[in-house]
Design an enzyme around this catalytic site. Sequence first.
Site, short mmCIF file in Angstrom:
data_model
loop_
_atom_site.label_atom_id
_atom_site.label_comp_id
_atom_site.label_asym_id
_atom_site.label_seq_id
_atom_site.Cartn_x
_atom_site.Cartn_y
_atom_site.Cartn_z
N GLU A 1 -2.66 10.68 -7.43
CA GLU A 1 -2.24 10.38 -6.15
C GLU A 1 -0.99 10.89 -5.90
O GLU A 1 0.11 11.19 -6.76
CB GLU A 1 -2.15 8.54 -6.12
CG GLU A 1 -1.62 7.99 -4.80
CD GLU A 1 -1.78 6.38 -4.86
OE1 GLU A 1 -1.43 6.05 -4.00
OE2 GLU A 1 -2.09 5.84 -6.04
N ASN B 1 -3.15 3.94 -2.64
CA ASN B 1 -2.71 3.26 -1.76
C ASN B 1 -2.11 4.46 -0.61
O ASN B 1 -2.03 4.28 0.53
CB ASN B 1 -1.50 2.51 -2.03
CG ASN B 1 -2.01 0.88 -2.94
OD1 ASN B 1 -3.13 0.82 -2.88
ND2 ASN B 1 -1.00 0.58 -3.24
N ASN C 1 -9.61 3.06 0.36
CA ASN C 1 -9.24 2.54 -0.92
C ASN C 1 -8.66 1.21 -0.72
O ASN C 1 -7.78 0.73 -0.02
CB ASN C 1 -7.92 3.34 -1.43
CG ASN C 1 -7.27 2.93 -2.56
OD1 ASN C 1 -7.87 3.03 -3.72
ND2 ASN C 1 -6.14 2.27 -2.28
N GLU C 2 -8.82 0.19 -1.59
CA GLU C 2 -8.66 -1.24 -1.69
C GLU C 2 -8.40 -1.82 -0.30
O GLU C 2 -7.48 -2.52 -0.20
CB GLU C 2 -7.21 -1.18 -2.49
CG GLU C 2 -7.72 -0.80 -4.09
CD GLU C 2 -6.30 -0.96 -4.96
OE1 GLU C 2 -5.32 -1.31 -4.17
OE2 GLU C 2 -6.36 -0.81 -5.90
N TYR D 1 -6.53 -3.44 -13.84
CA TYR D 1 -5.31 -2.89 -14.75
C TYR D 1 -4.99 -3.96 -15.79
O TYR D 1 -5.26 -5.37 -15.41
CB TYR D 1 -3.91 -2.75 -13.75
CG TYR D 1 -4.19 -1.43 -12.81
CD1 TYR D 1 -3.97 -0.07 -13.47
CD2 TYR D 1 -4.47 -1.61 -11.60
CE1 TYR D 1 -4.18 0.89 -12.89
CE2 TYR D 1 -4.69 -0.54 -10.76
CZ TYR D 1 -4.46 0.81 -11.42
OH TYR D 1 -4.72 2.07 -10.58
N GLU E 1 -10.43 3.05 -10.66
CA GLU E 1 -9.06 2.86 -11.34
C GLU E 1 -8.99 1.79 -12.25
O GLU E 1 -9.42 0.89 -12.08
CB GLU E 1 -8.14 2.25 -9.99
CG GLU E 1 -7.49 3.36 -8.95
CD GLU E 1 -6.71 2.83 -8.05
OE1 GLU E 1 -5.74 1.95 -8.46
OE2 GLU E 1 -6.72 3.32 -6.87
N GLN F 1 -3.19 6.89 -13.78
CA GLN F 1 -3.51 8.00 -13.33
C GLN F 1 -3.33 9.33 -14.34
O GLN F 1 -3.56 8.80 -15.45
CB GLN F 1 -2.46 8.41 -12.00
CG GLN F 1 -2.67 7.41 -10.89
CD GLN F 1 -1.94 7.86 -9.67
OE1 GLN F 1 -1.44 8.71 -9.55
NE2 GLN F 1 -1.77 6.80 -8.93
#
Length: 501
Positions: free
Chosen positions: A26, A71, A171-172, A243, A291, A351
């Site tokens: 990202e 993001n 994304n999200e 996460y 992710e 990442q």
Amino acid sequence: MKARVTASAAYTVADIDRRLYGSFLEHLGRAVYTGIYEPGHPLADDQGMRQDVIDLVRSLDTPICRYPGGNFVSAYNWEDGIGPKEGRPKRLDLAWHTTESNQVGIHEFADWAEKAGTEMMLAVNLGSRGLDAARAFVEYVNHPGGSYWSDLRAKNGRRDPWNCRLWCLGNEMDGPWQIGHKSAAEYGHLANETAKALRGFDPTLELVVCGSSHSNMPSYPQWEATVLEATYDQIDYISLHMYFENYEKNTAEFLALPEKLDRYIGTVSGIIDYVKAKSRSKRDVKISFDEWNVWYHERKQDAERMKTWGWPEAPRLLEDIYNFEDVLQVGCIINTFIRRSDVVRIACIAQLVNVIAPIMTEPGGEAWRQTIYWPFMLASKNGRGTALQLAVEVPTYSAAAADRVPWLDIAGVHDANAGTLTFFAVNRHGSEAMEADLSLEGFAAKSVEHTIIRHDDLEARNTRDAPETVVPARGNGAVLGGKGLTLTLPPYSYSMVRVAL
């Protein structure tokens, strides 16, 4: 402690999609700038890409790389990253409160991906933008020529299309922190219409729709049901993220979190089945877990730092320095994906470089492997083939994440082409070795090799000055005998046991 494990040629889960070992880059912190791209570095190539980083990525053998976010993508104008570099605009990135130079865009990333031996997984902006920008981006990347966007690509130096097959629809979008956050109904409608447009261009594209950002979201799991009902016949995957944190410094609780991950996957898999039945569809939708990683070492501190700075370019941000404990966690996470490989077909460690990453760099200096590089590499290189449905009898413990957490976490893979069985095993116990009798049914073992990652200090880290503090070593805990083998796994250890057939 003792355990019994049975691996049978007759009981399998699924053929593992090689993209289970995917990655993510990202425009965040130093992931791109001074991560993969650093003109003037002694090891930079003629495009400014760091060859030392390329070599480390190639050694990971990661088949796909998701880009450019994250993001970041939810307010990104992809057109800012094309054309002569001197004419590209600088933009303020609201997601990470930084300034984006746009010196790396789709051309540079695509060239880097080819050098690094990975394929692109591209995301479109469905936050601040929408269908039309997505349609133009796909045409720019994939159309052979003869249209405005494809001819502009050729003018910008790339005649042939890149033919990217895998596209993320935002994304999200369930997250209130996201630029352009939408309700499930709003996002489902937009994603469906965008998917229809992209399929009008190429019906063979693989499309990923946004699921929940994590399983603690207030909208989970209704979000999945609503979005899938709106998009089911147009998409191929639903995206999940998770996460893993250990702020309390409780190793047993930390290493139990993959049980929560397993339930998350199981719940969303059930919702997929429900929507498929409700819509009377023959289409199979799978999970893209694009992710995942350990993320807590610098998270709270950097959240406060971001409130105090202006708009820096490529600052040091979210640069977690991983320890040996994180090796055990990453091993358990990947094992979960292998055991769920019938539904989890794609996964991306988040990442790849500098930002919560297996690879670290110093501007103008070295690149090195973090501790978590090693379990990811071992699984990526050796975890290809067919996932086995193992029968496991092992003592358990209770944790907040689950009532019965097995002290032994193990996954098995049969690679018929290579003629191997590979087992990835984590002993979660901190003081007791695990003795496991591993029975092989339908397999004739010829020899066995044991690779182990272990350190007496859970806080041991690989750093620029000590890059090989935690590394794999040859073990002696796997012995052939009878109809299988015996494993002796030290406390708090990660093992790969590779059997030649």
